[in-house]
Design a protein around this motif. Structure first.
Motif, PDB file in Angstrom:
ATOM      1  N   MET A 198      -4.761   3.981  -9.138  1.00  0.00           N
ATOM      2  CA  MET A 198      -4.249   3.311  -7.940  1.00  0.00           C
ATOM      3  C   MET A 198      -2.722   3.328  -7.898  1.00  0.00           C
ATOM      4  O   MET A 198      -2.123   3.461  -6.838  1.00  0.00           O
ATOM      5  CB  MET A 198      -4.757   1.869  -7.854  1.00  0.00           C
ATOM      6  N   ARG A 200      -0.654   4.955  -4.838  1.00  0.00           N
ATOM      7  CA  ARG A 200       0.374   4.211  -4.107  1.00  0.00           C
ATOM      8  C   ARG A 200       1.714   4.944  -4.162  1.00  0.00           C
ATOM      9  O   ARG A 200       2.436   5.018  -3.169  1.00  0.00           O
ATOM     10  CB  ARG A 200       0.525   2.806  -4.672  1.00  0.00           C
ATOM     11  N   TYR A 201       2.037   5.488  -5.320  1.00  0.00           N
ATOM     12  CA  TYR A 201       3.294   6.214  -5.488  1.00  0.00           C
ATOM     13  C   TYR A 201       3.312   7.464  -4.604  1.00  0.00           C
ATOM     14  O   TYR A 201       4.298   7.738  -3.916  1.00  0.00           O
ATOM     15  CB  TYR A 201       3.479   6.588  -6.958  1.00  0.00           C
ATOM     16  N   SER A 253       0.845  -1.188   0.000  1.00  0.00           N
ATOM     17  CA  SER A 253       0.000   0.000   0.000  1.00  0.00           C
ATOM     18  C   SER A 253       0.879   1.236   0.000  1.00  0.00           C
ATOM     19  O   SER A 253       1.649   1.429  -0.893  1.00  0.00           O
ATOM     20  CB  SER A 253      -0.906   0.002   1.206  1.00  0.00           C
ATOM     21  N   GLY A 254       0.789   2.051   1.047  1.00  0.00           N
ATOM     22  CA  GLY A 254       1.495   3.316   1.081  1.00  0.00           C
ATOM     23  C   GLY A 254       2.812   3.268   1.804  1.00  0.00           C
ATOM     24  O   GLY A 254       3.169   4.197   2.496  1.00  0.00           O
ATOM     25  N   ASN A 256       7.480   0.122  -1.473  1.00  0.00           N
ATOM     26  CA  ASN A 256       6.973  -0.043  -2.836  1.00  0.00           C
ATOM     27  C   ASN A 256       7.848   0.648  -3.863  1.00  0.00           C
ATOM     28  O   ASN A 256       7.841   0.272  -5.031  1.00  0.00           O
ATOM     29  CB  ASN A 256       5.545   0.504  -2.942  1.00  0.00           C
ATOM     30  N   ALA A 272       3.713   6.521  -0.907  1.00  0.00           N
ATOM     31  CA  ALA A 272       5.094   6.147  -0.605  1.00  0.00           C
ATOM     32  C   ALA A 272       5.992   7.381  -0.572  1.00  0.00           C
ATOM     33  O   ALA A 272       6.880   7.489   0.277  1.00  0.00           O
ATOM     34  CB  ALA A 272       5.605   5.140  -1.631  1.00  0.00           C
TER      35      ALA A 272
END
Length: 98
Positions: free
Chosen positions: A49, A53-54, A1-2, A6, A57
């Motif tokens: 999405m 997510r990017y 997720s966050g 990632n 992060a």
């Protein structure tokens, strides 16, 4: 997720786990945003999405940096560490920076 995992390249991504030879655990950041270039090479759908997510992060990455600066200031100013510890702020800042 966050999580920054990632987009950040971790020691575990390179060595497949911990690297006891140099004393690094698998969750240590080896390169900030190191996975972004790898993700660009992969042909995968990039929708809203992926962007969320990017951004999550990225926000976490800068939040960790902010708390590291706060901890540095707490450790430099005499007496501030004891005050921060007494107010339970020190543990909060250490957890946010980790």
């Amino acid at each position: 997720s966050g999580t920054s995992a990632n987009v950040d390249m971790l020691v575990g991504d390179i060595y497949g786990g911990d690297c006891p030879a140099i004393g690094l655990s698998a969750d240590v950041i080896a390169g900030s945003f190191g996975k972004v270039s790898m993700q660009r090479e992969q042909k995968r759908k990039r929708g809203p999405m992926f962007l969320l997510r990017y951004l999550a992060a990225l926000l976490r990455h800068y939040e960790e940096g902010f708390w590291l600066v706060v901890l540095a200031i707490i450790n430099v100013i005499p007496g501030l560490r004891q005050l921060a510890h007494w107010a339970r702020f020190l543990q909060f800042a250490e957890n946010r920076a980790a």
